[in-house]
Design an enzyme around this catalytic site. Structure first.
Site, PDB file in Angstrom:
ATOM      1  N   HIS A   1      -6.157  26.074  56.947  1.00 60.18           N
ATOM      2  CA  HIS A   1      -5.826  27.403  56.444  1.00 60.18           C
ATOM      3  C   HIS A   1      -7.099  28.244  56.396  1.00 60.18           C
ATOM      4  O   HIS A   1      -7.919  28.112  55.487  1.00 60.18           O
ATOM      5  CB  HIS A   1      -5.199  27.300  55.057  1.00 60.18           C
ATOM      6  CG  HIS A   1      -4.918  28.629  54.434  1.00 60.18           C
ATOM      7  ND1 HIS A   1      -3.881  29.423  54.834  1.00 60.18           N
ATOM      8  CD2 HIS A   1      -5.556  29.309  53.453  1.00 60.18           C
ATOM      9  CE1 HIS A   1      -3.881  30.537  54.130  1.00 60.18           C
ATOM     10  NE2 HIS A   1      -4.890  30.494  53.281  1.00 60.18           N
TER      11      HIS A   1
ATOM     12  N   ASP B   1      -8.766  31.659  55.890  1.00 59.82           N
ATOM     13  CA  ASP B   1      -8.578  33.006  55.372  1.00 59.82           C
ATOM     14  C   ASP B   1      -9.244  34.016  56.295  1.00 59.82           C
ATOM     15  O   ASP B   1     -10.428  33.879  56.639  1.00 59.82           O
ATOM     16  CB  ASP B   1      -9.153  33.127  53.964  1.00 59.82           C
ATOM     17  CG  ASP B   1      -8.286  32.422  52.933  1.00 59.82           C
ATOM     18  OD1 ASP B   1      -7.072  32.647  52.948  1.00 59.82           O
ATOM     19  OD2 ASP B   1      -8.822  31.645  52.128  1.00 59.82           O
TER      20      ASP B   1
ATOM     21  N   ASP C   1      -0.033  30.734  51.444  1.00 60.25           N
ATOM     22  CA  ASP C   1      -0.978  31.106  50.392  1.00 60.25           C
ATOM     23  C   ASP C   1      -0.880  32.545  49.906  1.00 60.25           C
ATOM     24  O   ASP C   1      -1.786  33.024  49.253  1.00 60.25           O
ATOM     25  CB  ASP C   1      -2.410  30.837  50.893  1.00 60.25           C
ATOM     26  CG  ASP C   1      -3.445  30.941  49.776  1.00 60.25           C
ATOM     27  OD1 ASP C   1      -3.118  30.604  48.630  1.00 60.25           O
ATOM     28  OD2 ASP C   1      -4.570  31.372  50.058  1.00 60.25           O
TER      29      ASP C   1
ATOM     30  N   HIS D   1      -3.957  38.423  52.852  1.00 54.53           N
ATOM     31  CA  HIS D   1      -3.707  38.197  51.429  1.00 54.53           C
ATOM     32  C   HIS D   1      -4.942  37.999  50.563  1.00 54.53           C
ATOM     33  O   HIS D   1      -4.800  37.662  49.376  1.00 54.53           O
ATOM     34  CB  HIS D   1      -2.730  37.026  51.240  1.00 54.53           C
ATOM     35  CG  HIS D   1      -3.247  35.697  51.720  1.00 54.53           C
ATOM     36  ND1 HIS D   1      -2.769  35.108  52.860  1.00 54.53           N
ATOM     37  CD2 HIS D   1      -4.172  34.854  51.219  1.00 54.53           C
ATOM     38  CE1 HIS D   1      -3.376  33.947  53.041  1.00 54.53           C
ATOM     39  NE2 HIS D   1      -4.242  33.776  52.049  1.00 54.53           N
TER      40      HIS D   1
END
Length: 1001
Positions: free
Chosen positions: A259, A261, A371, A575
């Site tokens: 994951h 970001d 997330d 996000h």
């Protein structure tokens, strides 16, 4: 047994840590080191070998914050290593406890083709030279500061290159060639797994067998000859590791994952390099293990890889073609889903899926959002209308209070659409497949009576390096092992296909997936949020005018530029950017980017209008017959209308009134709202003794995650800002105005209220010089409204929330979200609050003697958290909002639209007729644009905005040969009704979104 088990496990852990692990590598040869530190930003990798390198000593310090250091490593593989397994091992000064949040490197061959990444849990490098051969490697090492420590709420100046220290952060402690002993490495994995699994077993025969096998293995392992006896020790463990599981088992579909970001505790420029590092390692693992499967989301990250690291991208593309690498999610980025507009969410899907289809010849079948910080109730409809089959997240497991009751279920949205949804019971998107994770997945799975298993995203996230070869080894052992869930590498599509067949009657969850954590993300970093809101509206407005200019005036449509601008804005909806939870560097760049986006869009609009109206002196204004909910008023350019009778100002009993024929707003000497009268009904919405327009300042120091969180106890410390300096009221251009100034702490703010003729709302322009620390500014309006629910705009509609706190679920929602407006209604009326740049609010209710139920609506204005940006929101801010009396969802939407996309004054030679008109109560026009495939077809999107069934007519003032209803991805055509008058007739269900595709003649 308890004492004996402790003796066994204690013995095993000590032997494993002190004796076996150090013996994974045998003979070693140091590599010669040279270094070249860059003075500024990263360079093209092709330039790396040509830098001026200087000798570098092992153990020396390197790397200031956000710096890049190139290392050159040289050596020779010993002749005696023929037939042995060997590799490079490099430790840049890693902290193994915080993978993903520190230094990293990408290793290159001498021809600067990427080889593999170096990360805290991934320090090995394949060596391609044979015995006696020369080794030459280049390391592009990033000295990113460690910003996520055990106390992530500590302020730091390291989050921006402009304020970070230039002192070196790391010491390079290892750089060598080493012989790898595969039997010893395998013994480590065998023992690790059994130690973890036995901890999860109840006392009984299986646990006893596991412990006995561990004892037996240690008994044959000679501590002074680990390498020579590792195989014998493994033989003692083999029977228990090959024991088949029972018939009723929890199945875990493992998918390799990292994951990453798109920005967070690093800027976007560093994300580009994180993606390249991780994917170089993952494609290497795919080559090593034929069963391994890996998945990555976010088309933007693939696009970055294609642009900046084409060699790695080619490997990814080949792995996708082979069915080993899964493009997940179908979105441009893993965006926030609460704050982006409806049209922006459509474009997240459209741009993401078009990229995947153009690059890989396939689309994602599901939405992958592990997330994001809560999920809008509008999302199920958009997911299904974009052609997706499933939805995946795990973030709701972070809830502070309530445990979500399902792991596999159907999620129902505001229009009744349902999508099959899964939350992994392992409660992580960075799984390592440890024993406690496996046990938790099986123990917590709430739908075990219906479904056979769950998903596990496996790998270190962000810059942690993704899946490791140790994780691959665990999956091999867990294929069918007694005492553990059955684990295999599997595509999420395969998992959801099986699950859909198993649970056709899965339970249903209706409404938003509210995250009981990170509630403050709707307020933090106001400038970023204001930039997003303005950009969203300008994008749709620019599309509208550019489309009209293309069709009416033959002006070439700026496809490339508008797509590029959309993608920039979509990227910033990630996000951790739009929610305001990134470092200062990210938000500094975001604000500058939004300014550039706005300037470029204004230029497109100006050019389009000039082409449409021609040169001349006639004063024109955008005066629509319909309006867009996510863009400018989409209608004609016509002569401006004169205002009706003017608003007025009057003074009475120390109260200043702003009035027109519809409403009257009264402010006392402190600038507080003491009357809010709808003159049409005579109702005063103000509460005697509880004035509105009350700013309230709270201490705001959450338990952790400063920019993310606001904890309920913040309400217990509050200061009412009731002092005002120099109120001034006047009438100008027929509008009644009132100016109020307030000073507090180290800050001050000015409000200018405007009441226009014939409007039922008072508009406010607020300028705040905000210099507080760890404070939360709210604006309160106590209202004489017996509201059983609040109604807040969401994408293409609205959602309701109870105002009571009967259960823990309602009690946990003490800070909630909106798009552009929130309303509190009762059976006799309503009050709405619309805004141009805020997303957070709260609603409370209480009872006053003589006044009945009082509903207090509070707008969240500004915060001042100190982590990860210690200067969050310091400085000047502008807000525009409006309080509307006696309205409806439709009038609130119209008001909010006017605040966010005001009419334009245009000087030209002639008016222009509307290109598209829509009729039908509550049916709104959302977008008018050319089809994304550039075929010349025209896309028109509408939605029903009031929650009723509606009959709509869509008219296009240009010849067309065919029209179909299509998906949000502008495909899957279906027939629609076209009358003899060429009007398209649609029957819309409540809060439904519909998209038409016209083939122009």
């Amino acid at each position: 047994m308890h004492d004996e088990s402790n003796l066994t496990t204690g013995r095993a852990r000590r032997v494993l840590g002190e004796r076996i692990r150090p013996e994974i590598y045998g003979e070693r040869v140091q590599l010669t080191l040279e270094a070249a530190e860059l003075p500024g930003e990263p360079i093209e990798p092709a330039l790396g070998p040509g830098l001026e390198y200087a000798p570098f000593e092992l153990g020396s310090a390197w790397g200031p914050a956000w710096g890049t250091t190139w290392f050159r490593l040289r050596g020779t593989v010993p002749e005696g290593w023929a037939g042995l397994e060997y590799e490079g091992v490099v430790d840049l000064g890693f902290d193994a406890d915080t993978p993903g949040f520190q230094c990293e490197a990408l290793v290159y061959r001498p021809d600067v083709t990427p080889l593999k990444a170096l990360n805290p849990r991934n320090q090995w490098v394949p060596i391609e030279a044979g015995p006696g051969g020369s080794v030459e490697l280049y390391l592009e090492a990033a000295s990113n500061p460690i910003l996520l420590e055990r106390h992530p709420f500590l302020p730091t100046q390291q989050g921006d290159l402009a304020t970070a220290s230039r002192a070196p952060l790391y010491r390079l402690v290892r750089a060598e060639l080493a012989v790898r002993r595969p039997e010893v490495a395998a013994l480590v994995e065998d023992l690790e797994l059994l130690l973890q699994l036995q901890e999860q077993q109840p006392a009984g025969s299986l646990r006893a067998v596991m412990l006995e096998s561990i004892d037996n293995a240690l008994n044959v392992l000679l501590l002074d000859d680990i390498a020579g006896t590792a195989a014998a020790a493994r033989a003692e463990l083999a029977p228990v590791l090959s024991a088949h599981g029972g018939q009723v088992r929890h199945h875990i579909a493992a998918i390799g994952h990292s994951h990453i970001d798109t920005a967070w505790l690093w800027p976007q420029r560093e994300t580009i390099r994180k993606v390249a590092r991780t994917m170089s390692s993952m494609t290497t693992l795919l080559e090593l293990d034929p069963d391994f499967r890996f998945g990555m989301s976010s088309a933007q990250q693939y696009a970055w890889l294609k642009e900046h690291r084409p060699e790695v991208y080619a490997r990814v593309k080949a792995a996708v073609a082979a069915g080993r690498f899964e493009p997940l999610g179908g979105m441009w980025v893993e965006s926030d889903t609460v704050m982006p507009s409806g049209e922006a969410m459509v474009r997240q899907f459209l741009e993401g899926q078009r990229f995947f289809e153009e690059e890989f010849g396939k689309r994602s079948r599901g939405v992958w959002l592990p997330d994001s910080f809560g999920y809008s109730p509008a999302l199920p409809q958009l997911i299904r209308r974009a052609g997706f089959e499933w939805f995946f997240t795990q973030k709701i497991s972070w809830n502070q209070v309530n445990t979500f009751p399902h792991h596999t279920f159907f999620w129902e949205g505001i229009d009744g659409s349902r999508v099959l949804t899964h939350f992994p019971p392992m409660d992580t998107y960075n799984a390592q497949l440890l024993g406690d994770e496996l046990a938790r997945a099986e123990r917590q799975f709430r739908d075990a009576r219906r479904a056979s298993g769950s998903i596990a995203p496996v790998g270190w996230g962000d810059g942690g390096g993704g899946t490791t070869r140790e994780m691959l080894e665990r999956v091999k052992r867990l294929g069918d092992l007694d005492g553990a869930p059955k684990v295999r590498w599997e595509s999420p599509d395969e998992f959801f296909e099986r699950t859909a067949a198993e649970v056709p009657d899965a339970p249903v969850w209706v409404g938003e997936l509210y995250l009981e954590l990170h509630r403050a993300v709707t307020t933090s970093q106001h400038h970023t949020k204001a930039g997003n809101r303005r950009s969203e509206h300008l994008l749709v407005e620019a599309e509208w005018w550019a489309t009209a200019a293309w069709i009416r005036a033959g002006l070439e449509y700026p496809h490339e530029e508008l797509q590029a601008l959309w993608r920039i804005v979509l990227t910033h909806q990630f996000h951790d950017i739009l929610p305001g939870t990134s470092i200062a560097w990210v938000h500094r760049e975001a604000v500058a980017t939004y300014a550039d986006v706005a300037a470029r869009l204004e230029a497109i609009i100006e050019a389009s209008l000039r082409a449409l109206v021609g040169e001349g002196q006639l004063e024109l204004s955008a005066n629509p017959t319909s309006f867009l909910t996510d863009g400018v008023a989409a209608g004609a350019v016509s002569e401006a209308l004169e205002d009706p009778s003017a608003s007025s100002v009057r003074e009475a009993d120390g109260v200043t009134y702003l009035e027109n024929e519809q409403v009257s707003f009264g402010f006392d000497a402190a600038g507080l709202l003491v009357h809010a009268v709808d003159l049409r009904s005579g109702r005063d919405y103000a509460v005697p003794g509880r004035p509105g327009n009350l700013f309230q300042l709270h201490q705001d120091f959450p338990n952790q995650w400063d920019a993310w969180d606001v904890d309920r106890f913040y309400r217990e410390t509050v200061t009412d800002l009731a002092e005002v300096q120099g109120p001034r009221a006047w009438v100008e251009d027929g509008e009644a105005r009132l100016e109020l100034r307030r000073g507090f702490g180290s800050s001050e703010l000015t409000q200018t209220f405007t009441l226009r003729p014939s409007e039922t709302s008072v508009r406010v322009h607020q300028v705040t010089d905000w210099n507080e620390r760890e404070k939360f500014l709210k604006l309160a309006f106590p209202l004489s409204v017996w509201a059983k629910e609040s109604i807040a705009e969401t994408q293409f509609g609205f959602a309701s929330r109870p105002t009571h706190v009967n259960t823990s679920w309602e009690n946990a929602k003490f800070e909630t979200s909106m798009q552009r407006w929130v309303m509190v209604p009762d059976r006799d009326g309503a009050v709405a609050l619309a805004n141009d740049s805020s997303y957070g609010f709260d609603v409370t209710r209480d009872v006053l003697d003589g006044a009945g139920v009082v509903t207090t609506l509070r707008l969240s204005v500004l915060r001042a958290p100190r982590y990860p940006d210690p200067e969050t929101d310091q400085g000047r801010h502008e807000h525009r909002y409006a309080l509307q009396l006696g309205g409806t969802e439709l009038t609130a939407t119209e008001l909010a639209h006017g605040l966010n996309a005001p009419r334009r004054a245009v000087r030209g030679a002639h008016p222009v007729e509307p290109l598209v008109t829509v009729s039908g109560e509550g049916v709104l026009l959302d977008a008018v644009k050319p089809a994304a495939d550039r075929s010349g077809d025209l896309i028109v999107r509408v939605h029903e905005a009031t929650g009723h069934h509606a009959a709509a007519e869509v008219r296009l003032d240009v010849p067309f040969s065919a029209v179909h209803e299509v998906s949000l991805l502008e495909d899957a055509p279906q027939a629609v009704s076209v009358g003899e008058d060429r009007a398209v007739r649609l029957g819309l269900t409540p809060l439904s979104v519909r998209t038409l595709r016209f083939v122009l003649s």
